[in-house]
Design an enzyme around this catalytic site. Structure first.
Site, PDB file in Angstrom:
ATOM      1  N   THR A 136       0.826  -1.206   0.000  1.00 33.76           N
ATOM      2  CA  THR A 136       0.000   0.000   0.000  1.00 33.76           C
ATOM      3  C   THR A 136       0.859   1.253   0.000  1.00 33.76           C
ATOM      4  O   THR A 136       2.014   1.229   0.454  1.00 33.76           O
ATOM      5  CB  THR A 136      -0.914   0.016   1.241  1.00 33.76           C
ATOM      6  OG1 THR A 136      -1.578   1.274   1.346  1.00 33.76           O
ATOM      7  CG2 THR A 136      -0.103  -0.192   2.515  1.00 33.76           C
ATOM      8  N   ASP A 137       0.285   2.364  -0.462  1.00 32.81           N
ATOM      9  CA  ASP A 137       1.001   3.641  -0.382  1.00 32.81           C
ATOM     10  C   ASP A 137       1.043   4.183   1.041  1.00 32.81           C
ATOM     11  O   ASP A 137       1.809   5.106   1.338  1.00 32.81           O
ATOM     12  CB  ASP A 137       0.385   4.682  -1.329  1.00 32.81           C
ATOM     13  CG  ASP A 137      -1.073   5.009  -1.030  1.00 32.81           C
ATOM     14  OD1 ASP A 137      -1.667   4.420  -0.107  1.00 32.81           O
ATOM     15  OD2 ASP A 137      -1.644   5.864  -1.752  1.00 32.81           O
ATOM     16  N   GLU A 138       0.261   3.605   1.942  1.00 32.14           N
ATOM     17  CA  GLU A 138       0.225   4.116   3.312  1.00 32.14           C
ATOM     18  C   GLU A 138       1.546   3.896   4.050  1.00 32.14           C
ATOM     19  O   GLU A 138       1.806   4.545   5.063  1.00 32.14           O
ATOM     20  CB  GLU A 138      -0.946   3.497   4.082  1.00 32.14           C
ATOM     21  CG  GLU A 138      -2.295   3.896   3.502  1.00 32.14           C
ATOM     22  CD  GLU A 138      -3.465   3.550   4.395  1.00 32.14           C
ATOM     23  OE1 GLU A 138      -3.332   3.702   5.634  1.00 32.14           O
ATOM     24  OE2 GLU A 138      -4.507   3.122   3.866  1.00 32.14           O
ATOM     25  N   TYR A 151      -1.789  -0.450  11.047  1.00 33.13           N
ATOM     26  CA  TYR A 151      -1.928  -1.120   9.744  1.00 33.13           C
ATOM     27  C   TYR A 151      -0.745  -0.830   8.838  1.00 33.13           C
ATOM     28  O   TYR A 151      -0.086  -1.739   8.331  1.00 33.13           O
ATOM     29  CB  TYR A 151      -3.231  -0.694   9.062  1.00 33.13           C
ATOM     30  CG  TYR A 151      -3.228  -0.947   7.571  1.00 33.13           C
ATOM     31  CD1 TYR A 151      -3.067  -2.244   7.083  1.00 33.13           C
ATOM     32  CD2 TYR A 151      -3.361   0.091   6.646  1.00 33.13           C
ATOM     33  CE1 TYR A 151      -3.034  -2.499   5.715  1.00 33.13           C
ATOM     34  CE2 TYR A 151      -3.332  -0.152   5.283  1.00 33.13           C
ATOM     35  CZ  TYR A 151      -3.169  -1.444   4.823  1.00 33.13           C
ATOM     36  OH  TYR A 151      -3.132  -1.686   3.475  1.00 33.13           O
ATOM     37  N   LYS A 211       2.292  -3.300   7.338  1.00 29.02           N
ATOM     38  CA  LYS A 211       2.567  -3.490   5.916  1.00 29.02           C
ATOM     39  C   LYS A 211       4.000  -3.078   5.571  1.00 29.02           C
ATOM     40  O   LYS A 211       4.657  -3.718   4.757  1.00 29.02           O
ATOM     41  CB  LYS A 211       1.566  -2.709   5.066  1.00 29.02           C
ATOM     42  CG  LYS A 211       0.158  -3.289   5.051  1.00 29.02           C
ATOM     43  CD  LYS A 211       0.112  -4.693   4.441  1.00 29.02           C
ATOM     44  CE  LYS A 211       0.346  -4.693   2.941  1.00 29.02           C
ATOM     45  NZ  LYS A 211       0.175  -6.061   2.354  1.00 29.02           N
TER      46      LYS A 211
END
Length: 356
Positions: free
Chosen positions: A133-135, A167, A171
């Site tokens: 993810t970009d997060e 989260y 990741k």
């Protein structure tokens, strides 16, 4: 190819499985634990296909993973299985640590030991594609004020990691594990980081499906804070095409950012959904009157935005959907599939606020 897809009953995973079965001659082994967000109804269109196989397996279960590898002998892995909702990670981070970190480690080791035993030709073709993810990159915009003549930055493949939530931290950890297995063991890995996905079969804890369903039921449409958080929106079927491009054409050791070129504030997203519903399911007043502002999420990142030029330049991929066309397709899908929405919630989640 025979591709093992983890998390293939989830939102993005099921889109990947459908894309492969419906648009290629490859076979898929879908490995999914079937947690609350996993639903085999999302795969009804491919379930009877002889090139599709389902294995109900937890990626933390090494014995079962070894059995799956020995039985099916995949040529590549697309690893999508993950806990993915920020609000849930705030309320209960332990599941995210277990699935996203321990699960990725367990899968890496099972896959590596399988890969070591391959003949040289099969070993050279093998790929472990980790979908992230970009997060993991953190927050691109900290200030509330943006000057009109300032060009805002984008996430690139070399942007340093600075995750904000349990989260995104889990990741980020899984990304690091995947890259370490490449460098330490020579294990052939590829990583992709994507922007916010939306589209059919999305579990209704996420913003767009939650707003659609709440609007239709006359419930409040919750906006966190001022609703000025910015996300880059990517239609899930565009993402599935991109991921297949990466696993079949991407280079070992590379990272590819995948985005939709659609930066929107959360408030604008909700208002657009209301406008579409006003046209498709009109009522006496606008659905926008149901918009309600609620306390913001703790540690809420203000802006994510992907530079996907590497995908375009090296793999000839571009999103086919604009935000307007993709969002209208999404709303129309939810209107036509209310039964799926009821089944996927199944009494375990009633769209209540999490992560307070």
């Amino acid at each position: 190819m025979k591709i093992l897809v983890t998390g293939g009953a989830g939102f993005i995973g099921s889109a990947v499985v459908r894309h492969i079965i419906e648009n290629t001659q490859d076979s898929v082994i879908n490995v999914d634990k079937l947690t609350y967000a996993g639903n085999l109804e999302s795969l009804a269109s491919v379930d009877a296909n002889t090139r599709y196989t389902f294995e109900k397996v937890d990626i933390c279960d090494r014995i079962e993973l070894d059995r799956v590898f020995a039985t099916h002998k995949p040529d590549a892995i697309m690893h999508l299985a993950a806990e993915s909702h920020v609000d849930r990670s705030i309320t209960g981070p332990s599941d995210f640590i277990q699935t996203n970190i321990v699960g990725t480690y367990t899968l890496l080791e099972a896959a590596r030991h399988y890969w070591i035993q391959m003949d040289s030709a099969a070993k050279s073709r093998f790929r472990f594609h980790h979908i992230s993810t970009d997060e993991v990159y953190g927050d691109l915009l900290h200030s509330d004020e943006v000057l009109p003549d300032v060009t805002l930055p984008l996430f690139t493949e070399s942007t340093p990691y600075a995750p904000s939530s349990p989260y995104s931290a889990s990741k980020a950890s899984s990304d690091h594990l995947v890259r370490a297995w490449l460098r330490t063991y020579g294990f052939p890995t590829i990583v992709t980081n994507c922007s916010n996905n939306y589209g059919p079969y999305h579990f209704p804890e996420k913003l767009i499906p939650l707003v659609i369903l709440n609007a239709l039921e006359g419930k409040p449409l919750p906006i966190y804070g001022k609703g000025d958080q910015i996300r880059d929106w990517l239609y899930v079927e565009d993402h599935a095409r991109a991921l297949y491009k990466v696993v079949t054409e991407g280079q070992i050791g590379e990272t590819y950012n995948i985005g939709g070129h659609n930066e929107k504030q959360n408030l604008e997203v909700v208002q657009t959904i209301c406008t579409i519903l006003d046209a498709l399911v009109p009522k006496a007043s606008s659905y926008a009157e149901q918009i309600t502002y609620v306390t913001d999420r703790p540690g809420h990142d203000r802006r994510y935005a992907i530079d996907a030029s590497k995908m375009s330049r090296e793999l000839n991929w571009q999103p086919q959907e604009t935000f307007e066309t993709g969002l209208r397709k999404t709303v129309e899908w939810y209107l036509a599939n209310q039964e799926w929405c009821q089944h996927v919630q199944d009494g375990t989640y009633q769209r209540e606020r999490l992560g307070i």
